[in-house]
Design an enzyme around this catalytic site. Structure first.
Site, PDB file in Angstrom:
ATOM      1  CG  HIS A  98      -1.807   1.159   1.333  1.00 43.40           C
ATOM      2  ND1 HIS A  98      -1.451   2.292   2.019  1.00 43.40           N
ATOM      3  CD2 HIS A  98      -3.010   1.408   0.795  1.00 43.40           C
ATOM      4  CE1 HIS A  98      -2.416   3.174   1.922  1.00 43.40           C
ATOM      5  NE2 HIS A  98      -3.382   2.665   1.181  1.00 43.40           N
ATOM      6  NE  ARG A 204      -3.563  -0.508  -7.780  1.00 50.75           N
ATOM      7  CZ  ARG A 204      -2.357  -0.231  -8.282  1.00 50.75           C
ATOM      8  NH1 ARG A 204      -2.028   0.996  -8.602  1.00 50.75           N
ATOM      9  NH2 ARG A 204      -1.464  -1.195  -8.458  1.00 50.75           N
ATOM     10  NE  ARG A 260      -8.126  -2.934  -9.928  1.00 51.25           N
ATOM     11  CZ  ARG A 260      -7.039  -3.123  -9.187  1.00 51.25           C
ATOM     12  NH1 ARG A 260      -6.046  -3.839  -9.662  1.00 51.25           N
ATOM     13  NH2 ARG A 260      -6.931  -2.588  -8.002  1.00 51.25           N
ATOM     14  CD  GLU A 389      -5.055  -8.779 -10.939  1.00 52.60           C
ATOM     15  OE1 GLU A 389      -4.162  -8.095 -10.422  1.00 52.60           O
ATOM     16  OE2 GLU A 389      -6.254  -8.463 -10.891  1.00 52.60           O
ATOM     17  N   GLY A 410      -1.517  -7.617 -14.693  1.00 53.32           N
ATOM     18  CA  GLY A 410      -1.324  -7.114 -13.335  1.00 53.32           C
ATOM     19  C   GLY A 410      -0.137  -7.867 -12.764  1.00 53.32           C
ATOM     20  CB  THR A 411       3.417  -7.681 -13.587  1.00 51.11           C
ATOM     21  OG1 THR A 411       3.428  -6.249 -13.595  1.00 51.11           O
ATOM     22  CG2 THR A 411       3.311  -8.205 -15.001  1.00 51.11           C
ATOM     23  CG  ASP A 413      -2.432  -9.367  -7.290  1.00 57.41           C
ATOM     24  OD1 ASP A 413      -2.087  -9.743  -6.154  1.00 57.41           O
ATOM     25  OD2 ASP A 413      -3.242  -8.449  -7.478  1.00 57.41           O
ATOM     26  CB  CYS A 475      -1.827  -1.608 -15.189  1.00 59.20           C
ATOM     27  SG  CYS A 475      -2.863  -2.962 -14.644  1.00 59.20           S
TER      28      CYS A 475
HETATM   29  C1  PEP Z   1      -1.375  -5.835 -10.145  1.00 59.19           C
HETATM   30  O1  PEP Z   1      -1.702  -6.793  -9.459  1.00 59.19           O
HETATM   31  O2  PEP Z   1      -0.344  -5.807 -10.849  1.00 59.19           O
HETATM   32  C2  PEP Z   1      -2.198  -4.620 -10.161  1.00 59.19           C
HETATM   33  C3  PEP Z   1      -1.920  -3.627 -10.974  1.00 59.19           C
HETATM   34  O3  PEP Z   1      -3.224  -4.536  -9.282  1.00 59.19           O
HETATM   35  P1  PEP Z   1      -3.054  -4.202  -7.712  1.00 59.19           P
HETATM   36  O4  PEP Z   1      -1.647  -3.742  -7.499  1.00 59.19           O
HETATM   37  O5  PEP Z   1      -4.064  -3.172  -7.410  1.00 59.19           O
HETATM   38  O6  PEP Z   1      -3.348  -5.523  -7.104  1.00 59.19           O
HETATM   39 MG    MG Z   2      -3.707  -6.906  -8.719  1.00 59.65          MG
END
Ligand code: PEP
Ligand code: MG
Length: 517
Positions: A98, A204, A260, A389, A410-411, A413, A475
């Site tokens: 975070h 997000r 998203r 992801e 979503g790299t 995750d 992303c």
């Molecule tokens: C990710 O998982 O790469 C992503 C962009 O989503 P978040 O970081 O919000 O899980």
């Molecule tokens: Mg993610």
């Protein structure tokens, strides 16, 4: 005389950080004493007095003090305090936790995951390398190196010099990859546009509820016991969302905007203090004990793999319905105001692992969207796509592409789940991996091209085999890392998306990738 190509190739993309963020004064830095090191989570330098809570950060800033906010880890409740601080230092968390993600979005210096700190929040002090630091003591941190310094090191403000614009214009001539931004608020979106973003690759939507006046409605939504309660809370949320989306479309002036749908680790959003719990109980007309029970039930030990992403929309379809209405209504209003723009919403479903769950959510989105469009009389195209992801989504991308009109990797995750280690906790052991030469880099910062990259290549191939027009982007935080951008160019992605302050870095890295090829 050098050519423009040579000039673009000569610049180290990371050096752009020094133009975009405050830095330590070189002479002052020489006298600095390094007390410890964390992860270089968000670049720039910061110097301020230590505070331990977001409220103190706000209050101290108000009275003219510069502060460094030191937390075990941050949560949505800390946002206002993070905004007030020169820099943020956390004990826990990785490069995609975070604090790191939010600080990078704000352009605020952050050092995360300094495990050496022994924290005593209650008594407002911590110990690092044998020295005890108390509230009000001066601390300096460098978010580009992760270094933590004792005392005052003076900083110099960011200065975008004259040549910056010229180099960026050259870079834009050579790159093939588009560069979008991860922006959750109209303010971030405007900043990113100034820095050259050509669209939003990731909004997000849960981050739109960090503001103090909004989090209450969001909490009512997640602490609802019945569908009726949830609908009432969602009705409060819809106008916020629609208004924000309109502002995002306005800021992007007809360029693509990917929204998203909600993907919050729910327990991060619940209130913690007795006062806040009491407020929520009053708003929902429930006993405090019931709210506490709900909070307890929402807690997940590994929050990143639980009840989030499209799983929320599968359990509570009304959330997806509300978000669709907000996106489409906003797009219709902006399209009406700007008939010369082509506003085309991209709705992105997070955390898909199985085509049937994507189809389930997509059907809800399409039904709600078409009702809005038909009743408006405005012609509006939209796309529904998904994040890739979860490894299973990559492995079954040919199935997923039958429903998804675009993929966005979503790299963050995907790295977490491919390696099987948590994006929040890996800092605890990664140092040992570097010492033992098992890893050279943090895979959450620099894309693992061998493993995660293989999944990406496979997904693109499988997806485009079924749907040749599928557009693909990234992303995760890697979208702003130069070597990862080069890899994205090589595997044929259409765009990378990164936090606003990394947009120039990505533009330059994309140009270099094209020139090197
Ligand atoms: C990710 O998982 O790469 C992503 C962009 O989503 P978040 O970081 O919000 O899980
Ligand atoms: Mg993610």
């Amino acid at each position: 005389m050098r050519t423009e190509e040579e000039a673009v190739l000569m610049i180290e993309p990371r050096n752009l950080d020094t133009l975009l963020h405050p830095q330590f004064d070189a002479a002052s830095l020489k006298r600095g004493k390094v007390m410890g090191r964390g992860l270089p989570a968000s670049p720039g330098a910061a110097c301020g007095k230590i505070v331990f809570s977001a409220d103190d950060a706000k209050a101290w800033k108000k009275r003219g003090e510069k502060v460094v906010l030191v937390r075990l880890e941050t949560s949505p409740e800390d946002i206002e305090g993070m905004k007030s601080a020169q820099g943020i230092l956390t004990v826990r968390g990785g490069m995609t936790s975070h604090a790191a993600v939010v600080a990078r979005g704000m352009g605020t210096c952050c050092v995360s995951g300094c495990q050496e700190i022994a924290m005593d929040e209650e008594n407002k002090k911590f110990t690092l390398n044998g020295k005890t630091f108390r509230e009000g003591d001066w601390l300096s941190i460098d978010g580009s190196t992760g270094n933590i310094y004792d005392g005052v090191i003076t900083t110099v403000d960011a200065r975008i010099a004259g040549e910056f614009g010229r180099i960026m214009a050259w870079a834009d001539k050579f790159r093939r990859l588009k560069v979008r931004t991860n922006a959750d608020t109209p303010r971030d979106a405007k900043k990113a546009r100034e820095l050259g973003a050509e669209g939003i690759g990731l909004c997000r939507t849960e981050h739109m509820f960090f503001e103090a006046d909004r989090i209450a409605a969001f909490r009512e939504m997640i602490c609802s016991d019945t569908e009726e309660e949830r609908r009432q809370a969602l009705a409060k949320i819809l106008p916020y969302q629609q208004d924000d989306f309109e502002q995002l479309y306005e800021a992007l002036e007809g360029n693509p905007v990917t929204i998203r749908f909600l993907d919050p680790p729910l327990h991060e959003f619940v209130p913690h203090s007795e006062d806040e719990i009491a407020l929520l109980a009053k708003a929902q007309n429930k006993p405090v004990s019931r709210i506490k029970e709900i909070i307890e039930s929402l807690h997940e030990f590994n929050p990143m793999m639980g009840h989030r992403g499209c799983r929320l929309a599968v359990t509570y379809p009304e959330i997806a319905r509300m978000q669709t209405r907000a996106v489409i209504r906003a797009a219709i209003n902006v399209q009406k105001r700007h008939p010369d723009w082509k506003v085309k919403p991209e709705i992105m479903i997070p955390l898909t692992g199985e085509v049937k769950e994507l189809k389930y959510v997509k059907d809800i989105v399409v039904e709600a969207a078409n009702i809005e469009i038909e009743s408006s009389g405005v012609k509006l195209d939209y796309e529904v796509g998904t994040m890739i992801e979860i490894p299973r989504a990559a492995l079954t991308a040919d199935e997923i592409a039958k429903e998804a009109e675009f993929f966005c990797f979503g790299t963050n995750d995907l790295t977490q789940m491919t390696y099987g280690f948590s994006r929040d906790d890996s800092g605890k052991f990664l140092n040992a991996y570097y010492d033992k030469k098992i890893f050279e880099n943090d895979p959450f910062a620099k894309l693992d091209q061998v493993g995660v990259g293989k999944l990406m290549k496979m997904a693109i191939e499988l997806g485009k085999g079924v749907r040749p027009a599928l557009h693909c982007g990234i992303c995760g935080e890697h979208g702003g890392d130069p070597t990862s951008v080069e890899f994205c160019h090589q595997i044929g992605l259409d765009y990378v998306s990164c936090s606003p302050y990394r947009v120039p870095i990505a533009r330059l890295a994309a140009a270099q990738a094209a020139l090197r090829k």
